[in-house]
Design a protein around this motif. Sequence first.
Motif, PDB file in Angstrom:
ATOM      1  N   GLU A   1     -30.508   4.685   9.600  1.00 52.81           N
ATOM      2  CA  GLU A   1     -31.065   3.339   9.761  1.00 52.81           C
ATOM      3  C   GLU A   1     -30.063   2.407  10.414  1.00 52.81           C
ATOM      4  OE1 GLU A   1     -32.999   1.062   6.420  1.00 52.81           O
ATOM      5  OE2 GLU A   1     -32.872   3.083   5.580  1.00 52.81           O
ATOM      6  N   GLU A   2     -30.523   1.658  11.349  1.00 58.90           N
ATOM      7  CA  GLU A   2     -29.665   0.689  12.033  1.00 58.90           C
ATOM      8  C   GLU A   2     -29.049  -0.295  11.028  1.00 58.90           C
ATOM      9  OE1 GLU A   2     -31.729  -1.585  14.972  1.00 58.90           O
ATOM     10  OE2 GLU A   2     -30.005  -2.895  15.328  1.00 58.90           O
ATOM     11  N   GLY A   3     -27.743  -0.451  11.110  1.00 61.93           N
ATOM     12  CA  GLY A   3     -27.045  -1.470  10.322  1.00 61.93           C
ATOM     13  C   GLY A   3     -27.076  -1.294   8.810  1.00 61.93           C
TER      14      GLY A   3
ATOM     15  N   GLU B   1     -18.161  10.496   9.503  1.00 59.91           N
ATOM     16  CA  GLU B   1     -17.622   9.606  10.551  1.00 59.91           C
ATOM     17  C   GLU B   1     -18.673   9.378  11.642  1.00 59.91           C
ATOM     18  OE1 GLU B   1     -15.041   7.854  10.461  1.00 59.91           O
ATOM     19  OE2 GLU B   1     -13.285   8.871   9.641  1.00 59.91           O
ATOM     20  N   ALA B   2     -19.389  10.432  12.006  1.00 59.72           N
ATOM     21  CA  ALA B   2     -20.412  10.301  13.054  1.00 59.72           C
ATOM     22  C   ALA B   2     -21.570   9.436  12.569  1.00 59.72           C
ATOM     23  CB  ALA B   2     -20.910  11.685  13.469  1.00 59.72           C
ATOM     24  N   GLU B   3     -21.923   9.624  11.303  1.00 60.78           N
ATOM     25  CA  GLU B   3     -22.998   8.839  10.690  1.00 60.78           C
ATOM     26  C   GLU B   3     -22.625   7.352  10.683  1.00 60.78           C
ATOM     27  OE1 GLU B   3     -23.812  10.693   6.868  1.00 60.78           O
ATOM     28  OE2 GLU B   3     -25.535   9.383   6.590  1.00 60.78           O
ATOM     29  N   ILE B   4     -21.406   7.080  10.255  1.00 61.38           N
ATOM     30  CA  ILE B   4     -20.929   5.695  10.202  1.00 61.38           C
ATOM     31  C   ILE B   4     -20.924   5.082  11.601  1.00 61.38           C
ATOM     32  CG2 ILE B   4     -18.878   4.247   9.804  1.00 61.38           C
ATOM     33  CD1 ILE B   4     -20.085   4.890   7.194  1.00 61.38           C
ATOM     34  N   ASN B   5     -20.475   5.841  12.599  1.00 67.41           N
ATOM     35  CA  ASN B   5     -20.447   5.317  13.962  1.00 67.41           C
ATOM     36  C   ASN B   5     -21.844   4.947  14.451  1.00 67.41           C
ATOM     37  OD1 ASN B   5     -17.711   5.388  14.226  1.00 67.41           O
ATOM     38  ND2 ASN B   5     -17.641   7.195  15.547  1.00 67.41           N
ATOM     39  N   ALA B   6     -22.832   5.762  14.100  1.00 66.67           N
ATOM     40  CA  ALA B   6     -24.207   5.483  14.538  1.00 66.67           C
ATOM     41  C   ALA B   6     -24.730   4.194  13.896  1.00 66.67           C
ATOM     42  CB  ALA B   6     -25.122   6.660  14.206  1.00 66.67           C
ATOM     43  N   VAL B   7     -24.232   3.896  12.692  1.00 65.29           N
ATOM     44  CA  VAL B   7     -24.627   2.651  12.020  1.00 65.29           C
ATOM     45  C   VAL B   7     -23.806   1.470  12.532  1.00 65.29           C
ATOM     46  CG1 VAL B   7     -24.716   1.440   9.795  1.00 65.29           C
ATOM     47  CG2 VAL B   7     -25.353   3.837   9.917  1.00 65.29           C
ATOM     48  N   ALA B   8     -22.508   1.707  12.698  1.00 69.59           N
ATOM     49  CA  ALA B   8     -21.594   0.612  13.029  1.00 69.59           C
ATOM     50  C   ALA B   8     -21.657   0.205  14.493  1.00 69.59           C
ATOM     51  CB  ALA B   8     -20.160   1.013  12.670  1.00 69.59           C
ATOM     52  N   HIS B   9     -21.786   1.173  15.383  1.00 67.12           N
ATOM     53  CA  HIS B   9     -21.680   0.889  16.822  1.00 67.12           C
ATOM     54  C   HIS B   9     -22.988   1.070  17.585  1.00 67.12           C
ATOM     55  CE1 HIS B   9     -17.457   0.863  15.968  1.00 67.12           C
ATOM     56  NE2 HIS B   9     -17.453   2.131  15.646  1.00 67.12           N
ATOM     57  N   ALA B  10     -23.991   1.671  16.957  1.00 69.13           N
ATOM     58  CA  ALA B  10     -25.257   1.910  17.651  1.00 69.13           C
ATOM     59  C   ALA B  10     -26.416   1.358  16.818  1.00 69.13           C
ATOM     60  CB  ALA B  10     -25.432   3.395  17.923  1.00 69.13           C
ATOM     61  N   TYR B  11     -27.623   1.658  17.241  1.00 66.47           N
ATOM     62  CA  TYR B  11     -28.796   1.101  16.551  1.00 66.47           C
ATOM     63  C   TYR B  11     -29.482   2.164  15.703  1.00 66.47           C
ATOM     64  CZ  TYR B  11     -27.763  -1.804  20.611  1.00 66.47           C
ATOM     65  OH  TYR B  11     -27.117  -2.536  21.579  1.00 66.47           O
ATOM     66  N   GLY B  12     -28.661   2.934  14.985  1.00 62.18           N
ATOM     67  CA  GLY B  12     -29.222   3.994  14.163  1.00 62.18           C
ATOM     68  C   GLY B  12     -29.562   5.204  15.006  1.00 62.18           C
TER      69      GLY B  12
ATOM     70  N   MET C   1     -24.072  20.376  13.760  1.00 56.18           N
ATOM     71  CA  MET C   1     -24.582  19.050  13.399  1.00 56.18           C
ATOM     72  C   MET C   1     -24.738  18.225  14.672  1.00 56.18           C
ATOM     73  SD  MET C   1     -21.910  18.526  10.237  1.00 56.18           S
ATOM     74  CE  MET C   1     -20.510  19.183  11.129  1.00 56.18           C
ATOM     75  N   VAL C   2     -25.938  17.696  14.868  1.00 54.36           N
ATOM     76  CA  VAL C   2     -26.187  16.879  16.054  1.00 54.36           C
ATOM     77  C   VAL C   2     -26.557  15.470  15.597  1.00 54.36           C
ATOM     78  CG1 VAL C   2     -27.555  16.617  18.155  1.00 54.36           C
ATOM     79  CG2 VAL C   2     -27.026  18.914  17.286  1.00 54.36           C
ATOM     80  N   VAL C   3     -25.715  14.506  15.966  1.00 53.43           N
ATOM     81  CA  VAL C   3     -25.992  13.113  15.621  1.00 53.43           C
ATOM     82  C   VAL C   3     -26.363  12.387  16.916  1.00 53.43           C
ATOM     83  CG1 VAL C   3     -25.072  10.985  14.615  1.00 53.43           C
ATOM     84  CG2 VAL C   3     -24.384  13.206  13.688  1.00 53.43           C
ATOM     85  N   ALA C   4     -27.622  11.998  17.017  1.00 57.93           N
ATOM     86  CA  ALA C   4     -28.117  11.340  18.235  1.00 57.93           C
ATOM     87  C   ALA C   4     -28.494   9.906  17.903  1.00 57.93           C
ATOM     88  CB  ALA C   4     -29.324  12.098  18.777  1.00 57.93           C
ATOM     89  N   ASP C   5     -27.828   8.951  18.560  1.00 54.13           N
ATOM     90  CA  ASP C   5     -28.137   7.549  18.252  1.00 54.13           C
ATOM     91  C   ASP C   5     -28.880   6.862  19.395  1.00 54.13           C
ATOM     92  OD1 ASP C   5     -26.331   6.188  20.099  1.00 54.13           O
ATOM     93  OD2 ASP C   5     -24.677   6.774  18.776  1.00 54.13           O
ATOM     94  N   ARG C   6     -29.346   5.649  19.109  1.00 54.75           N
ATOM     95  CA  ARG C   6     -30.177   4.913  20.069  1.00 54.75           C
ATOM     96  C   ARG C   6     -29.397   3.831  20.823  1.00 54.75           C
ATOM     97  NH1 ARG C   6     -34.127   5.939  15.805  1.00 54.75           N
ATOM     98  NH2 ARG C   6     -33.270   4.250  14.545  1.00 54.75           N
ATOM     99  N   GLY C   7     -28.245   4.194  21.327  1.00 56.61           N
ATOM    100  CA  GLY C   7     -27.496   3.270  22.171  1.00 56.61           C
ATOM    101  C   GLY C   7     -26.539   2.396  21.425  1.00 56.61           C
TER     102      GLY C   7
END
Lengths: 136, 113
Positions: A8-10, A45-56, A70-76
């Motif tokens: 989830e974003e943020g 760390e990848a999960e946190i980055n997707a929350v901290a720097h991307a939109y989930g 493990m594939v972590v794909a975020d929305r920019g």
Amino acid sequence: MHYTFDIEEGNFTNAGQASGNIKKTLKQLNVNPASIKRIVVALYEAEINAVAHAYGGKIDVDIDSDKITMVVADRGPGIPNIDLAMTEGYSTASKEVREMGFGAGMGLPNIKSNTDQLDIQTQLGVGTTITMTVFF
Amino acid sequence: MKIKEIADLLNGKIIGDINYETESDNAFASDLMSDVLRLTTPCAMLITGLCNMQTIRTAEMADIKVIILARGKIADEEMIEQASVNDIIIIETGYSLFKVSGILYNYGVQPIY
Ligand SMILES: Nc1ncnc2c1ncn2[C@@H]1O[C@H](COP(=O)(O)OP(=O)(O)OP(=O)(O)O)[C@@H](O)[C@H]1O
Ligand SMILES: [Mg+2]
């Protein structure tokens, strides 16, 4: 075995749920503790980055007999310069993110050192996909 | 080291198993969680002023069993629940990070590096 999780974003409260889940699963599968730690630190760390720097985004995990992918794909918004982002200590973390305990600029270097294979694909304005493999 | 001893030294409050004994007497102090996640040596105690869910999650991922919350930080219900599910003990103390570290160092608790 295949597992998927939403990021989830943020949402800093829920960040880490996927990693916690995977940790439990790997323990049940009797994977050695040293490998489990490497795997969950990288995923977290990848999960946190997707929350901290991307939109989930989304996480896809595949567990085989000898490895985990493990594939972590975020929305920019994407990473403008991956080499710079991989540098120890480099961080663009906002004040809010720092207050949450992140922004040391150590996440991506931690991911690198805890995985056996790492691939980062990024497209500005579209998103970043991090693929991590660890052999047990 | 017994959890009760540590709490007494820090004039702290224990949340979790009072009779727990740490396997190794070492600790790391930081408010930045990626610096904690970077450690490759097993770490028994995390001393921190960061007080949110990610403090607990970091301990969970890094196999840290004791969190010492310094500077008078109080764990909320959600943190306490998450810690207890993962057998993580929290000690709350009003002392600063520096004071906690000094007292424990003086008592023989080893730095990670
Ligand atoms: N998924 C992402 N999307 C966009 N930018 C990212 C992403 N992941 C990392 N970055 C960029 O790369 C930088 C370095 O990331 P890294 O994880 O190493 O450090 P950090 O997240 O800033 O701090 P830390 O992980 O130590 O808490 C970030 O500050 C950010 O600018
Ligand atoms: Mg990071």
